[in-house]
Structures are given as structure tokens and as C-alpha cells.
Design an enzyme around this catalytic site. Structure first.
Site, PDB file in Angstrom:
ATOM      1  N   SER A 194      38.415  46.099  32.156  1.00  0.00           N
ATOM      2  CA  SER A 194      38.989  45.701  33.438  1.00  0.00           C
ATOM      3  C   SER A 194      40.501  45.835  33.484  1.00  0.00           C
ATOM      4  O   SER A 194      41.066  46.031  34.552  1.00  0.00           O
ATOM      5  CB  SER A 194      38.592  44.266  33.765  1.00  0.00           C
ATOM      6  N   HIS A 222      32.907  46.371  36.584  1.00  0.00           N
ATOM      7  CA  HIS A 222      33.694  47.387  37.291  1.00  0.00           C
ATOM      8  C   HIS A 222      32.968  48.726  37.376  1.00  0.00           C
ATOM      9  O   HIS A 222      33.547  49.720  37.817  1.00  0.00           O
ATOM     10  CB  HIS A 222      35.050  47.578  36.600  1.00  0.00           C
ATOM     11  N   LYS A 253      32.947  42.531  43.115  1.00  0.00           N
ATOM     12  CA  LYS A 253      33.924  43.614  43.066  1.00  0.00           C
ATOM     13  C   LYS A 253      33.486  44.696  44.056  1.00  0.00           C
ATOM     14  O   LYS A 253      33.643  44.501  45.248  1.00  0.00           O
ATOM     15  CB  LYS A 253      34.114  44.067  41.623  1.00  0.00           C
TER      16      LYS A 253
HETATM   17  C1  LIG Z   1      35.667  40.025  37.138  1.00  0.00           C
HETATM   18  C2  LIG Z   1      34.917  40.201  35.888  1.00  0.00           C
HETATM   19  C3  LIG Z   1      33.896  39.317  35.528  1.00  0.00           C
HETATM   20  C4  LIG Z   1      33.637  38.041  36.271  1.00  0.00           C
HETATM   21  O1  LIG Z   1      33.017  38.249  37.481  1.00  0.00           O
HETATM   22  P1  LIG Z   1      33.208  37.158  38.645  1.00  0.00           P
HETATM   23  O2  LIG Z   1      32.088  37.432  39.565  1.00  0.00           O
HETATM   24  O3  LIG Z   1      34.545  37.391  39.232  1.00  0.00           O
HETATM   25  O4  LIG Z   1      33.093  35.809  37.998  1.00  0.00           O
HETATM   26  C5  LIG Z   1      33.159  39.605  34.404  1.00  0.00           C
HETATM   27  N1  LIG Z   1      33.421  40.690  33.643  1.00  0.00           N
HETATM   28  C6  LIG Z   1      34.424  41.540  33.943  1.00  0.00           C
HETATM   29  C7  LIG Z   1      34.662  42.715  33.073  1.00  0.00           C
HETATM   30  C8  LIG Z   1      35.202  41.316  35.063  1.00  0.00           C
HETATM   31  O5  LIG Z   1      36.220  42.142  35.339  1.00  0.00           O
END
Ligand SMILES: *Cc1c(COP(=O)(O)O)cnc(C)c1O
Length: 405
Positions: A194, A222, A253
Site C-alpha cells: 500500500s 489495493h 478502496k
Molecule cells: C486499507 C488497507 C487495509 C484495511 O482496510 P480497511 O477497510 O480500510 O480497514 C488492509 N490492508 C491493506 C493493505 C490496506 O491498504
């Protein structure tokens, strides 16, 4: 004199918080949220200057669905039909047919037997690892894994070890030396990192896991909606769909909603429904969030042109950033295979100054500092709904900001 109980930091037991905050400020690690006004999208307004639109290169809304009227309408309709809260954990009183529909749609997208929806991606990762491993087990995680995988590793009570970022030789060495000491073993990795934007070597990692009798938990936060011909994620892109492993991810996302999931075999999902603490003991996803995510999963399928536009923008910006990095040797464009583009800079002061200068020029990008990452960087995220002109304006502003640095 007794401490005033209404002002906790007056109490001596809490005084350390003030020193800890001072230390954060001193290291320039202190952060606070910035208010976003109006609807999500490629052009937004920020609370401190609501009169002036800025280009948004800071979100994880890769497909531009968070501001899509179809998701908002689906969420509004679900809230009107079912109410706002889901009113309980899924096993007690909070389970709706919408949840199941969403789970089946996710399993269909992923090509897995089943899927389970959690209230966040964080809960999906931490709950999945906590369920799969116990104190006799071993969790090996990529050093750059997301915080939620690291938390899940701790929560599970397993012995935890890191391996070097994407370093399968290191992973093999550790497995060869110590695998026999543990009952179960799981390897956990982000598929798209990320804060870097690179991919994990998933095919070889799955081979290695099979050789050493290890489970794999791969976080597609992602990747989902972004990678692969149908948007199923890095697993699809790297030819790993259908192989036995656990895919987790988020609905917040590219899918523009809120929530998380784990996808895999029917037995895995049934087990998680019984043993994942963040699912069993947490309220079910709200009907509005579930309905928005369901609409998004359908759009990921129905509108592949969004992915085409996203990748055209990502490749265009990547080429432009590469040219900028060549011109300014104190910067480095990190290797990327995703719409996450990171320009590494010397230190936190520099990244903050560049972020401010870009914002003054109307471009909002992430200024990411330790402890989130080891070396400070501008994190630029691309959306399907950016126009070519948006990308050009960012590149111009960035070159200007670096020239005057
Ligand atoms: C954003 C993210 C999460 C967490 O997801 P949320 O729905 O925002 O709690 C988990 N793993 C990665 C790699 C992320 O970037």
C-alpha cells in the site's frame, strides 16, 4: 490536590501523553486529519480552503466509485428499506440477505467457493489470522505488510517472524530452518503493497508455501477492482486464481464503500464464521455499506473501461514521474505495478514542504512519513476519473515544487 477527573491529562498517570505528543512533534511525525468537503472524486474541496477546488491524488478510490450516484442511491435505498444499523452481530440478530448476496458476488468475482464480509478490511485481516493460527503455530509476514496483518499475527498468539520485503530466498531460509518446530504455518502478504505500489511474487510464494505445508493469506486491499482482466485482483493478474489460498481485502478502496472480506474454500469461510473474533463479536456491516459494495462489485464487472482508464492514467503519470525523478536525483520513483506511485525524498521535512507546495498549486497528494514508512515519500494515487489535464497539472506542479526546493 486531587487531579480534576474531568481533565484526565491533569492526572499524573496521564502526564506521559503530553511528553509523547511533544516527541511526535519534535520528530515531525505528528499528524492530524484534514477535512474533505463535498462529494468524493478526482476534484475535491478541503476544509481549510473550501472555496478552491484541488486535484485529488491522495485517495484509494481507484475506480472513482465512492462518488458514483449509483452507489449512493443503492446505499440510500437500503437505509430506507432496512434502517441504518444492522442491529447485531451476524450470528445473533444482524444478518441480512444483502450480506449474503454481497458475499456470493465477491466469491463470484474472486472465483472462490465462498466469501465472508467483515465490517472493515482491518477486521477481515486481523480476524482471519486470529482464527487460523494459535500458540503452537508460526506466522511469517512480509516486512512491509499492512498493520492489520501485523495486528492479526499478534492477536493469534502464534510465533511471528518477518521476512525481507518480497524476499523469497529469505522466506525459504527461515522455513527450511524452523518450519518443523511448529504445528501450522501461514505466510501473510499484501498483494499490492500500500505504501510502495509494488506486487508480491505470488506464484512463487504459493509454490514455496505448498512445499513447506503452509497456508497463505494474501491481502488484495489495493488489488481488487484494479488488477486482473475482470478486476478480481493481483491473484488473477498473476495467474493464481483457483489455487488454494486465502484472499482478504477491503470494500473501502476501489469498491468505494466500507467493509472487508475473506474469500476461499467453503470450509474456510464456514470456519471463519465460527472462529474469527472480529466477525463473531462485532456488529454486521450496515445495510447501506453492504448495498453500496454490492453495486460496486457489479460495476467492476460491467464497466471494464474504468480499469482501462485507470491504467492509462497510471502509465502516463508513471512515465512523467520517471522523467522528473531522472531530473532531480535527490528523488527516487519506487518500482510500481499499480496505480500507487511513490516518489521517495530525503526526509520528513522535505516531504511535508513538497506536499504543502503542491497543495498551494492545487494538487493534493499523500505526504507519507515514518513511522508509516521507513523513508518519507510523496504517495500519488491515480483514479479512473482523472483527466489527462489533471495528470499534466500534477506533473508541472511537482517539477516546479522540486525546482524551488
Ligand atoms: C486499507 C488497507 C487495509 C484495511 O482496510 P480497511 O477497510 O480500510 O480497514 C488492509 N490492508 C491493506 C493493505 C490496506 O491498504
Amino acid at each position: 490536590m486531587p487531579a480534576n477527573p474531568t481533565v484526565p491529562n491533569n492526572g499524573r498517570a496521564y502526564a506521559w501523553i503530553d511528553s509523547a505528543l511533544a516527541a511526535l512533534h519534535k520528530a515531525r511525525w505528528h499528524r492530524s486529519p484534514r477535512t474533505l468537503e463535498g462529494r468524493a472524486g478526482p476534484v475535491v474541496r478541503l476544509g481549510d480552503r473550501p472555496d478552491r477546488p484541488v486535484l485529488n491524488f491522495a485517495s484509494n478510490d481507484y475506480l472513482g466509485l465512492a462518488g458514483d450516484a449509483r452507489l449512493a442511491n443503492a446505499a440510500a435505498a437500503a437505509a430506507k428499506t432496512y434502517g441504518t444499523g444492522s442491529t447485531g452481530s451476524r450470528l445473533i440478530a444482524g444478518h441480512r440477505s444483502l450480506h449474503r448476496e454481497l458475499e456470493l458476488a465477491l466469491a463470484d468475482l474472486k472465483g472462490t467457493e465462498d466469501a465472508i464480509v467483515f465490517s472493515t478490511g482491518y477486521a477481515a485481516n486481523s480476524g482471519t489470522l486470529a482464527a487460523l493460527l494459535g500458540s503452537r503455530d508460526w506466522l511469517l509476514g512480509d516486512r512491509y505488510n499492512h498493520s492489520s496483518l501485523k495486528s492479526g499475527a499478534k492477536l493469534s498468539g502464534a510465533t511471528v517472524a518477518d521476512y525481507g520485503h518480497g524476499d523469497l530466498a529469505d522466506l525459504r531460509r527461515q522455513l527450511a530452518a524452523d518450519r518443523h518446530r511448529f504445528r501450522r504455518c501461514a505466510i501473510a502478504t499484501d498483494t499490492v503493497f500500500s505504501m510502495d505500489g509494488d506486487l508480491c511474487p505470488l506464484p512463487d510464494l504459493l509454490d514455496l508455501a505448498a512445499e513447506f505445508d503452509c497456508m497463505v493469506v494474501a491481502d488484495e486491499a489495493h488489488g481488487t477492482g484494479v488488477l486482473g482482466a475482470t478486476g478480481a485482483g493481483a491473484a488473477e493478474q498473476l495467474g493464481c486464481s483457483g489455487r488454494p489460498f486465502v484472499q482478504t481485502g477491503t470494500l473501502s478502496k476501489a469498491l468505494g464503500s466500507l467493509g472487508g472480506y475473506a474469500a476461499g474454500s467453503a470450509a474456510l469461510v464456514d470456519f471463519l464464521r465460527n472462529r474469527a473474533p472480529s466477525w463473531v463479536y462485532s456488529t454486521g456491516l450496515s445495510p447501506a455499506d453492504a448495498a453500496a459494495a454490492l453495486a460496486a462489485v457489479r460495476l467492476v464487472r460491467a464497466e471494464p473501461e474504468r480499469r482501462d482508464r485507470l491504467w492509462a492514467n497510471a502509465n502516463y503519470l508513471k512515465a512523467g514521474l520517471g522523467a522528473i525523478a531522472a531530473e532531480f536525483p535527490e528523488t527516487r520513483l519506487l518500482p510500481t505495478d499499480s496505480p500507487i506511485l511513490c516518489l521517495q525524498v530525503r526526509d520528513p521535512e522535505t516531504v511535508l514542504a513538497l506536499g504543502d507546495r503542491l497543495l498551494a498549486a492545487g494538487c493534493w497528494v499523500g505526504a507519507i512519513r515514518p513511522p508509516t514508512v521507513p523513508v518519507s515519500r510523496l504517495r500519488i494515487t491515480v483514479m479512473a476519473t482523472h483527466e489527462r489535464d489533471h495528470c499534466d497539472r500534477l506533473l508541472d506542479a511537482l517539477a516546479d515544487a522540486l525546482r524551488s526546493a
